[in-house]
Design an enzyme around this catalytic site. Structure first.
Site, PDB file in Angstrom:
ATOM      1  N   LEU A  42       0.840  -1.191   0.000  1.00  0.00           N
ATOM      2  CA  LEU A  42       0.000   0.000   0.000  1.00  0.00           C
ATOM      3  C   LEU A  42       0.880   1.249   0.000  1.00  0.00           C
ATOM      4  CD1 LEU A  42      -2.740  -1.028   2.602  1.00  0.00           C
ATOM      5  CD2 LEU A  42      -3.071  -0.671   0.147  1.00  0.00           C
ATOM      6  N   GLY A  43       0.445   2.255  -0.726  1.00  0.00           N
ATOM      7  CA  GLY A  43       1.228   3.476  -0.833  1.00  0.00           C
ATOM      8  C   GLY A  43       1.986   3.590  -2.129  1.00  0.00           C
ATOM      9  N   SER A 149       3.280   3.278 -12.467  1.00  0.00           N
ATOM     10  CA  SER A 149       4.300   3.257 -13.518  1.00  0.00           C
ATOM     11  C   SER A 149       5.482   2.418 -13.081  1.00  0.00           C
ATOM     12  CB  SER A 149       4.767   4.687 -13.842  1.00  0.00           C
ATOM     13  OG  SER A 149       5.366   5.270 -12.696  1.00  0.00           O
ATOM     14  N   GLY A 186      17.102  14.828 -15.019  1.00  0.00           N
ATOM     15  CA  GLY A 186      15.795  15.330 -14.606  1.00  0.00           C
ATOM     16  C   GLY A 186      15.695  15.382 -13.094  1.00  0.00           C
ATOM     17  N   VAL A 241      24.767   8.232 -23.247  1.00  0.00           N
ATOM     18  CA  VAL A 241      25.599   7.070 -22.953  1.00  0.00           C
ATOM     19  C   VAL A 241      25.468   6.093 -24.113  1.00  0.00           C
ATOM     20  CG1 VAL A 241      25.968   5.133 -21.387  1.00  0.00           C
ATOM     21  CG2 VAL A 241      25.322   7.366 -20.469  1.00  0.00           C
ATOM     22  N   HIS A 447       8.423  39.095   8.601  1.00  0.00           N
ATOM     23  CA  HIS A 447       9.875  39.259   8.502  1.00  0.00           C
ATOM     24  C   HIS A 447      10.523  38.803   9.816  1.00  0.00           C
ATOM     25  CE1 HIS A 447      13.768  41.171   7.593  1.00  0.00           C
ATOM     26  NE2 HIS A 447      13.746  41.636   8.840  1.00  0.00           N
TER      27      HIS A 447
END
Length: 469
Positions: A42-43, A149, A186, A241, A447
Site C-alpha cells: 500500500l502506498g 508506472s 531530470g 551514454v 519578517h
C-alpha cells in the site's frame, strides 16, 4: 483455482498507490462500498520507493553535510561518521509508519483490501491473481485503474551489467559508492546526485538535452548547475551514454558521446534516472477497446475512459507522473463514480525538486512566454539579500516572477532556494486567482522569512524592491 467475491462493490480500484488509495477513501467517504486491489505494498512507489524515502535520504545527507561544515557557525565537531545500516533501518521505519497509518485509514472507512495483481476481465469485473496463482473475481459498478508506472530503461549496451542500478536499488545500498554516474538530469537524477555527493561520492550527471532539468526555466536550471559544480558534481549536457562495460577491477566504464566528442568515465556504480512509463499493458485495456496511444490513455475531464464506468488515474493515465496529481485525479474519479459532477483542473500544477537548494515553479517559463510571443516583465530577488537566508547561511538562489506587461497578471513563478517547495504554494494560489503582481506586492509578509523574497521579487517587477542589492 477461481473464486468469486459474492458482494458487488460500488467502486473497485486496481492499484493502492497515491491515486488508488485516495480514490478509495473519497468514494468511501461518499458512502460507497469499496474494494482496493494491490499487488505489492500500500502506498505505491511514492511511499515505498520514491517520494518519501528519497526525501528522508535528502534530509539526512543535507544534515550530514551541514554538520561537516558546522565550523562556520563556531561549532568544532570532528570525525563525523554514520552507520549505513542504521540509516536504512530508519528509512524503513519511516515507510512502515506511513503504511500502518494508511492501513488504519482504510480500515476506518471499511475499505476491503485485496492482495494480488488485478486486470480487467470485462467492464464490471476485475480478475485478481494472488501470489499462489489463484484467481479471484471481483465485481464493481465502477472500476478505477491506478496501476502506476515502472522504471523506463533505455536501450544501452551493457545496461544489464551488475553495478547498473535503478532508483529503487539506490535506496537500499549497503555501501556508499566512491564514484557514481547518473544517467538522466531530470528531477530524479539531480536529487540522487545531491544525496550521493553529500555522502561523499564523486558524482557525474549525464543529460541528453542541452539543459539540466529540461522542463524548468533555463535561468533556474543554470543556477542549480552552477551550485552543483561548486559541489564538484560533474555535468555532461547534450550527451548520451553509448555503452556501459565492465573493467577488470569490477568497476564500470561508461562511454559518453557529445556531438563528435567521446569520453570514458570509470565508476563504481551507474544509476539510471531515465524516467518512468505507465503500467498499462497486460491489464485488459486492449481487449476492452479502451483508447490509448503512446502509453497515454484517453480520458475526459472526469478521468473517465471511452467506457463510461471505467476510469484511469495517476501515472497509469500517463499525463502527469506526480503523486500529488494522482491524489487529485483519484478524488475526481471517485466523486464522479459516486454520482457527483466533479471535473479535473490541470491549471497551475506546481513542480518541486528537493535538491539543496530546492527548486519550485508554477506557470509559464520565460522560454514559453517567448514561444507564445507574450510581452513580459520580470522581477527577481536573490536570497543573498534576505535577512532570514543570511542568518541561516542559506543564501543560494533567487525568486523569479514573470508578469504579463499588458495587464500585470502573474504568468509564472520560479524559485531556487531554501524552502522553495513550501513557498511556491503562495504563487499557485496567485495564479489560480488570476492575481496581478500588485496584488502580491501589496500582501504584507512576515519578517524575517524566506517567503518575503516572493514579495520583493513582485516589487522588483517595477524596480521597487526595498532590499535588493
Amino acid at each position: 483455482m477461481q473464486n468469486n467475491v459474492d458482494e458487488i462493490f460500488d467502486v473497485v480500484i486496481v492499484g493502492g498507490g497515491p491515486g488508488g488509495y485516495s480514490a478509495a477513501i473519497r468514494a468511501a467517504q461518499l458512502g460507497g462500498k469499496i474494494a482496493l486491489v494491490e499487488g505489492k505494498n500500500l502506498g505505491g512507489v511514492c511511499l515505498n520507493e520514491g517520494c518519501i524515502p528519497t526525501k528522508f535520504l535528502l534530509h539526512f545527507s543535507d544534515l550530514y553535510k551541514e554538520i561537516q561544515h558546522s565550523n562556520k557557525f563556531g561549532l568544532d565537531i570532528k570525525n563525523i561518521t554514520f552507520s549505513q545500516q542504521i540509516l536504512l533501518d530508519k528509512k524503513n521505519l519511516v515507510i512502515n509508519r506511513l503504511v500502518k497509518g494508511l492501513t488504519l485509514i482504510l480500515n476506518k472507512y471499511s475499505i476491503k483490501v485485496i492482495s494480488g495483481e488485478g486486470a480487467l476481465l470485462n467492464a464490471n469485473t476485475v480478475e485478481v491473481l494472488d501470489d499462489q496463482g489463484n484467481a479471484i473475481l471481483i465485481k464493481g459498478n465502477n472500476i478505477i485503474i491506478a496501476t502506476g508506472s515502472t522504471i523506463s530503461k533505455p536501450p544501452i549496451p551493457g545496461i544489464d551489467l551488475s553495478g547498473v542500478i535503478t532508483s529503487e536499488d539506490a535506496l537500499d545500498l549497503n555501501n556508499i559508492p566512491k564514484s557514481l554516474v547518473i544517467v538522466g538530469g531530470g528531477p530524479e537524477g539531480v536529487e540522487f546526485a545531491d544525496i550521493f555527493s553529500n555522502l561523499g561520492s564523486k558524482v557525474t550527471v549525464i543529460e541528453m538535452l542541452p539543459q539540466l532539468l529540461p522542463s524548468q526555466d533555463s535561468e533556474i536550471a543554470l543556477e542549480l548547475e552552477t551550485i552543483f559544480k561548486k559541489k564538484n558534481i560533474q555535468i555532461y549536457k547534450n550527451s548520451k551514454v553509448s555503452s556501459i562495460s565492465a573493467n577488470s577491477d569490477n568497476s564500470l566504464l561508461v562511454n559518453i558521446q557529445n556531438d563528435n566528442e567521446k569520453n570514458d568515465i570509470s565508476c563504481d556504480l551507474v544509476l539510471l534516472a531515465t524516467g518512468r512509463k505507465p503500467n498499462t499493458y497486460d491489464i485488459g485495456l486492449e481487449e476492452l477497446g479502451i483508447k490509448f496511444s503512446n502509453s497515454i490513455i484517453e480520458t475526459n475531464d472526469c478521468m473517465m475512459t471511452n467506457i463510461p464506468n471505467i476510469y484511469v488515474i495517476g501515472d497509469a493515465a500517463g499525463k502527469y507522473l506526480y503523486a500529488y496529481t494522482a491524489f487529485y485525479e483519484g478524488e475526481i474519479a471517485a466523486e464522479h463514480a459516486m454520482g457527483k459532477n466533479s471535473k479535473i483542473n490541470y491549471q497551475h500544477i506546481p513542480s518541486t525538486i528537493f535538491t539543496n537548494p530546492e527548486l519550485a515553479s508554477v506557470g509559464l517559463t520565460e522560454e514559453q512566454t517567448k514561444q507564445l510571443k507574450l510581452e513580459i516583465k520580470i522581477g527577481r530577488f536573490p536570497f543573498r539579500a534576505s535577512g532570514k537566508a543570511i542568518s541561516l547561511g542559506k543564501t543560494d538562489g533567487f525568486v523569479k516572477i514573470i508578469v504579463d506587461k499588458n495587464n500585470d497578471k502573474i504568468l509564472g513563478v520560479h524559485i531556487i532556494g531554501h524552502n522553495a517547495a513550501e513557498i511556491i504554494h503562495e504563487a499557485v494560489i496567485c495564479l489560480n486567482l488570476q492575481a496581478t503582481v500588485k496584488d502580491l506586492a501589496n500582501t504584507i509578509h512576515s519578517h524575517p522569512t524566506f517567503a518575503e523574497a516572493l514579495r520583493e521579487a513582485a516589487l522588483d517587477v517595477d524596480n521597487l524592491s526595498i532590499h535588493k542589492m
